[in-house]
Design a protein around this motif. Structure first.
Motif, PDB file in Angstrom:
ATOM      1  N   GLU A   1       6.497 -87.145  63.922  1.00 21.50           N
ATOM      2  CA  GLU A   1       5.981 -86.779  63.436  1.00 21.50           C
ATOM      3  C   GLU A   1       5.049 -88.022  62.591  1.00 21.50           C
TER       4      GLU A   1
ATOM      5  N   THR B   1       2.441 -81.625  66.952  1.00 20.91           N
ATOM      6  CA  THR B   1       2.427 -81.896  65.311  1.00 20.91           C
ATOM      7  C   THR B   1       0.983 -81.608  64.550  1.00 20.91           C
ATOM      8  N   GLN B   2      -0.315 -81.551  65.652  1.00 16.35           N
ATOM      9  CA  GLN B   2      -1.408 -81.018  64.808  1.00 16.35           C
ATOM     10  C   GLN B   2      -1.074 -79.874  64.364  1.00 16.35           C
TER      11      GLN B   2
ATOM     12  N   VAL C   1       9.400 -82.537  62.801  1.00 13.36           N
ATOM     13  CA  VAL C   1       8.364 -82.713  61.612  1.00 13.36           C
ATOM     14  C   VAL C   1       9.309 -83.873  60.015  1.00 13.36           C
TER      15      VAL C   1
ATOM     16  N   ALA D   1       2.975 -86.831  59.672  1.00 15.62           N
ATOM     17  CA  ALA D   1       1.788 -85.613  59.802  1.00 15.62           C
ATOM     18  C   ALA D   1       2.289 -85.178  58.387  1.00 15.62           C
TER      19      ALA D   1
END
Lengths: 342, 342, 342, 342
Positions: free
Chosen positions: D91, D62-63, D87, D94
């Protein structure tokens, strides 16, 4: 009671009301894509002596700063401003809200950024071995006039420009009160000068005779890519863009903008002459429409019975600096009456 | 050429121009902290039958949605809207720009959210073992009228309210065209009803006779903490707040807001009666000021010679849906002329 | 060549490698919801003497600061830090990237925040008539030890706590190097003390013997609502949370964390004793694992042939301050060799 | 109890533990600027057949998605993904947290994006007269393998690439489980193919034998400007970057990464052969390490006594789809035992 609190207390120049009334029922396309806005843009381009300038109309100063700065910075960049800069202090974190740090340098002569300070900040940044862990200084932000009413000279702007060129960062000028700067006798910074030296600036309307509105100028086709959409995504796109266009079209007809500015400055000069005569001390040497003067708290209380002003800051235990603001709307009678209380 | 493109093509109700002119040189405090705004707030509170309602004035619809939604959501929450909702489609990502996802459900009967769909989304979210890895549905967003001009009934709003209560999320109503909804014959949703059932809504001015401006209502002292500062940090605080206050004070005097809405709806009804008579097919069953009608592309070209309209979407290879928008400003003559071309 | 550059140059305490190896093929649930993390949390709670502490594991310091600060602040709030604070200088704008301004006060005695400065900032803010146009100071951020290796005493923390209570803002302590603070002889701030006085702090692993990782503690069930999801939305949730849990479980077994910290401090004390003996000047009076010393540029060049260090800042034309960093991994032999070059 | 819940349940390949142990006390510079990372980068460049590829190491999926997408998009752009894309769903917002909308198209054949759908979305966007009021589709995001374990062929990627070229947007490939894709017999997409066709992709470590970590590849010197600083400002820069470098250096020695991937795929093929033999229905046709199978709820309960699995979604009132995940760590014995319960 007299009000010298600020320069956004009244509505607008009567010519604007007339234009709004005359145009009221003529349908226009939305969002600033209309002939009225086009006419206003053409007049602003002419005043700036730049046929290629991109011109956009927004609603207010903080909004304009937030949109312009966010759209000109990369996500890892911050904006360099004086500690007393509007974006640094009085915009409730609008710059940070779009992800950018405000990096500060001390102000001089009433909140002016010194080219040497800007260069020092940039040099120190790139000399710092850890600079990739820090916010990149990505733009210089100054105000003309400053938050203390003082003015940059053409030479000072050229020096700042030189530093910006050296480090390849844009120079942005907040012109919330630009009309008063342009109308100040002796100032050598006119619109073509600003257009030449800045990458973006705005011609403030809210404080210089418009009902509301600011005109952003990006010289030399310099608008950020898809600026229209960036304005929209900031919630800053006015449906009736022609209402802004109409105001600027009026302000840039028959030099109205300059004449409104001149009124504010002339009234302030009268006020300052009286203050000098009576031996008052100034808190900042503003040649524009804002006057910062120190009063004993006793005098202040008396004055407050007749006049509304803005307390600026305490100077010592028994004295306070206040701001007396004239504007496009201030009349001779009002200044005379104010002087009579001093 | 006639323009039925939208309801923000003209300036404002003449009464507003008069009020602006009459008040023009009266100095007022800045940022909405003035007696004019207070008067407007009092009138709105009365119209809403809620003495405790918090009322704020902003400049435009996307701005209002962005500020209200961001201030009412936690950072890990998103807003639930119909796929055709304005916040989902036509705000250039202003909601996402402040960090919030727009979660969507399908619209019904012209972009209306069904309580069953909202409940299903919420139930599925909490039933999902991975929901802590997902965006929390933190608010329901609807528009009255919808983007297709249709209306929620009181019963439908009550059902949505019940779901919101069940899951403890606020209900927010986008009232960009609320005046037309309130003025639609047969609608049982009035301001007190909205006040009772919503946690926040706005009374649209830009599209209903104001020069610009929207009035946000948070019933029952419901404004988010430090909302004033949140407005500012979104760049949405107008220096001359009294310009907004003056407009709403006028709109809420002698039922002007409702009368302006009624004009738009009456003109639309006349138009739709003519369309029905001539056998046109409607693209959506709007009872308010927007009319969605299907035309052959041939007819469309002919109409375009006399009338400006908005293309909505292609229906098939030879037909297109268009929107014909009446408004507070549409005259009997204009509708009659439009009908003569159909 | 010897390296005294920093305290994150080596891998991890051998006990951690052993634990990783021993546990390697035991399947665990994801995202920190596993018995290993639970065991680590229990040990940390015990060390903090707070059964109700919420404990989370994150990967790095800047990440932890960004997530904790964003989750504890309202959108209109900023965090107060020293000008030399890590969040103010060396996090590449990570705090601003989530929308929050860093408000600064000067540091004292090596980057420590004085309670009087914090109180003055808060008092000035609320006394300012324009404060609703400014960023609300919503949290105090300090580091223990500071970026200059100095330590707050219990009394100093109590004073800061008192100011925070007065203004109802949380106190957050960055403990990137907390192990060295806890192990410093004479320090009266232990984990229960921090737990009592702070609203959030983290127990740094990366710089004190872990391969990577930081443990965030929110005393008294104080975790922000849905903190797990907020961690995820910051991209900070590790799939194999048990890798962090395993490290902290090991660090909090048999006082390993304190013993690692003690090694770093003892080696630094030996170094400083030698420096004192040889008449060097210190640039900051750090009692922890970082040593800041001034060298002539000539000496510096010689030293650089044998030892890697971090240049801190130039002191004058011919002298420079450097940082020599010992750590959990520094051996007696390494310090002895370093001393032999001084 | 057996665990087939996911592919991030165990620690890491033993070779990585050995490398960590062997290197443990060798001091390295911080933040990925070390020879170990350089060695890993060189091996990855070689495997990708691109000497000019920029390679960065991050901590989690996710980062990585959040940092890469934010750094490649302009502020007014969103990312196009399948509705089932990681995404878009899992996530926790995010992507939106950094200001970007996720625009969705339906998935096909287990969550694959069809080039025709992407083209249609882009064509419709630019054909829409209001598109400047909408989020610009600024990037295509796909996963290889998809969230359902299915694979794009080289031809399919070429088609997507062609659409991206047509509209001048980058193609980004989420390779959280890339090792399993690369090791799937019959797949014609290898690293050089991805390098040729994508503008950015990551080689997932967390799910393919690393303790944690993802390697981002920007072919052809394609890293976004100051990507290092952008990683830092997202809180994603690991101090001990060498811990990531060491893992990738090991994974890219002696084809370990591919061999680990092959283990997961081979075990899954054994499992699927048994499921086919016993007449089970598949919920998605994954050829990689994830197996999606439909069971009666009765069978499910029985299975649950011996095996941990992930419930995917209910299929009908009496049947449920579950995911059985093999990995680099799954042994022959574990699969045999699992099969014995089916």
């Amino acid at each position: 009671m007299l009000s010298f609190v600020n320069d956004y207390s009244e509505g607008c120049a009567p010519q604007i009301l007339e234009a709004l009334a005359a145009h009221n029922l003529t349908p226009e396309p939305g969002y600033g894509c209309d002939p009225v806005c086009e006419s206003a843009r053409a007049k602003i381009r002419e005043a700036c002596a730049d046929d290629s300038a991109d011109v956009y109309f927004l609603c207010g100063g903080t909004q304009t700063n937030a949109v312009v700065i966010d759209s000109m910075l990369a996500s890892y960049e911050g904006v360099v401003a004086c500690t007393t800069g509007h974006v640094a202090l009085h915009e409730a974190g609008a710059i940070e809200a779009s992800g950018h740090k405000v990096l500060t340098v001390p102000g001089h002569d009433g909140g002016k950024m010194a080219a040497r300070d800007l260069r020092a900040l940039l040099a120190a940044f790139y000399a710092d071995g850890s600079h990739e862990h820090m916010v990149f200084p990505g733009m210089a932000y100054i105000s003309q006039p400053t938050e203390y009413g003082t003015l940059y000279t053409r030479a000072e702007l050229q020096e700042l420009r030189a530093v910006c060129n050296e480090y390849d960062i844009p120079l942005y000028v907040d012109g919330a009160r630009l009309g008063y700067a342009l109308a100040t006798p002796g100032s050598d910074v006119d619109l073509p000068c600003l257009t030449e030296l800045a990458d973006a600036f705005y011609i403030g309307g809210t404080k210089v005779g418009a009902l509301f509105g600011e005109a952003v100028v990006f010289p030399r086709h310099g608008a950020p890519r898809h600026f229209f959409t960036q304005v929209k995504s900031h919630g800053a796109l006015l449906a009736k863009g022609f209402v802004l266009g109409l105001q600027y079209d009026t302000l840039f007809t028959d030099d109205l903008y300059l004449r409104l500015g001149a009124n504010g400055v002339t009234r302030a000069e009268q006020l300052r002459a009286a203050l000098v005569e009576r031996g008052y001390t100034f808190h900042a040497n503003s040649p524009t429409n804002q006057t910062f003067v120190v009063l004993s708290n006793e005098r202040l209380a008396e004055l407050g019975e007749h006049v509304a002003y803005e307390v600026w800051e305490p100077v010592d235990a028994t004295h306070t600096a206040i701001r007396l603001c004239t504007s496009w709307a201030t009349t001779q009678e009002q200044v005379d009456e104010l002087i009579s209380y001093l």
